[in-house]
Design a protein around this motif. Structure first.
Motif, PDB file in Angstrom:
ATOM      1  N   ASP A   5       0.550  -1.344   0.184  1.00 31.41           N
ATOM      2  CA  ASP A   5      -0.001  -0.271  -0.097  1.00 31.41           C
ATOM      3  C   ASP A   5       1.152   1.118  -0.190  1.00 31.41           C
ATOM      4  OD1 ASP A   5      -2.109   2.026   0.503  1.00 31.41           O
ATOM      5  OD2 ASP A   5      -2.722   1.238   2.557  1.00 31.41           O
ATOM      6  N   ASP A   7      -0.003   4.528  -0.604  1.00 29.57           N
ATOM      7  CA  ASP A   7      -0.294   5.845   0.241  1.00 29.57           C
ATOM      8  C   ASP A   7       0.096   5.453   1.738  1.00 29.57           C
ATOM      9  OD1 ASP A   7      -2.145   6.819  -2.779  1.00 29.57           O
ATOM     10  OD2 ASP A   7      -2.653   5.600  -2.294  1.00 29.57           O
ATOM     11  N   HIS A   8      -0.400   4.367   1.921  1.00 33.68           N
ATOM     12  CA  HIS A   8       0.267   3.860   3.449  1.00 33.68           C
ATOM     13  C   HIS A   8       1.040   2.966   4.174  1.00 33.68           C
ATOM     14  CE1 HIS A   8      -4.049   5.559   3.494  1.00 33.68           C
ATOM     15  NE2 HIS A   8      -4.163   5.802   4.139  1.00 33.68           N
ATOM     16  N   PRO A   9       2.236   3.693   3.191  1.00 32.64           N
ATOM     17  CA  PRO A   9       3.383   2.628   3.926  1.00 32.64           C
ATOM     18  C   PRO A   9       3.764   2.599   5.516  1.00 32.64           C
ATOM     19  CG  PRO A   9       4.486   5.186   3.512  1.00 32.64           C
ATOM     20  CD  PRO A   9       2.426   5.117   3.150  1.00 32.64           C
ATOM     21  N   LYS A  10       4.138   0.877   5.590  1.00 32.17           N
ATOM     22  CA  LYS A  10       5.006   1.247   6.817  1.00 32.17           C
ATOM     23  C   LYS A  10       6.099   0.765   6.716  1.00 32.17           C
ATOM     24  CE  LYS A  10       1.977  -4.185   7.154  1.00 32.17           C
ATOM     25  NZ  LYS A  10       1.715  -4.673   7.241  1.00 32.17           N
ATOM     26  N   GLU A  11       6.091   1.273   8.289  1.00 29.71           N
ATOM     27  CA  GLU A  11       7.803   1.832   9.148  1.00 29.71           C
ATOM     28  C   GLU A  11       8.292   0.193   8.563  1.00 29.71           C
ATOM     29  OE1 GLU A  11      10.836   4.165  10.475  1.00 29.71           O
ATOM     30  OE2 GLU A  11       9.168   4.427   9.790  1.00 29.71           O
TER      31      GLU A  11
END
Length: 115
Positions: A5, A7-11
């Motif tokens: 995703d 648009d909402h990348p994870k750390e």
């Protein structure tokens, strides 16, 4: 495979606690030291000759360090006429080579004792 995703990348995870932070070293401070390594190649020692074994490496690298420190004691930017390098950079090179060879010798002794 999971869909990314954007648009909402994870750390991201990176386990680097306790490891050397090489980013902390500004490479520009090494330029005079690189010039000393290059001077050795130009003198005919060859690339990485400084990593070879030397008789009495500790004493020889210490003496070279002290000679170059003496040469730049009163003038930190003094230049060695033979190589065109800063005496201070040559002192740094020799102290690093002294450390390298002492560590290498200690590792060799440890391996020998554990055989």
């Amino acid at each position: 495979m999971d869909k990314v995703d954007f648009d909402h990348p994870k750390e991201g995870l990176k386990w680097d606690d306790g490891k050397l932070d090489w980013h902390a070293l500004p490479l520009s401070v090494l330029i005079p030291l690189v010039a000393v390594f290059e001077a050795g190649i130009k003198k005919g020692y060859g690339r990485h000759n400084c990593l070879n074994s030397f008789n009495e490496a500790d004493e020889r690298f210490f003496s070279a360090t002290m000679r170059h420190l003496e040469a730049c004691q009163l003038e930190p930017l003094s230049i060695d006429e033979e190589t065109g390098c800063y005496h201070a950079a040559q002192a740094a090179f020799n102290i690093l080579m002294r450390l390298y060879h002492c560590q290498k010798d200690q590792l060799w002794i440890s391996k020998k004792e554990n055989q």
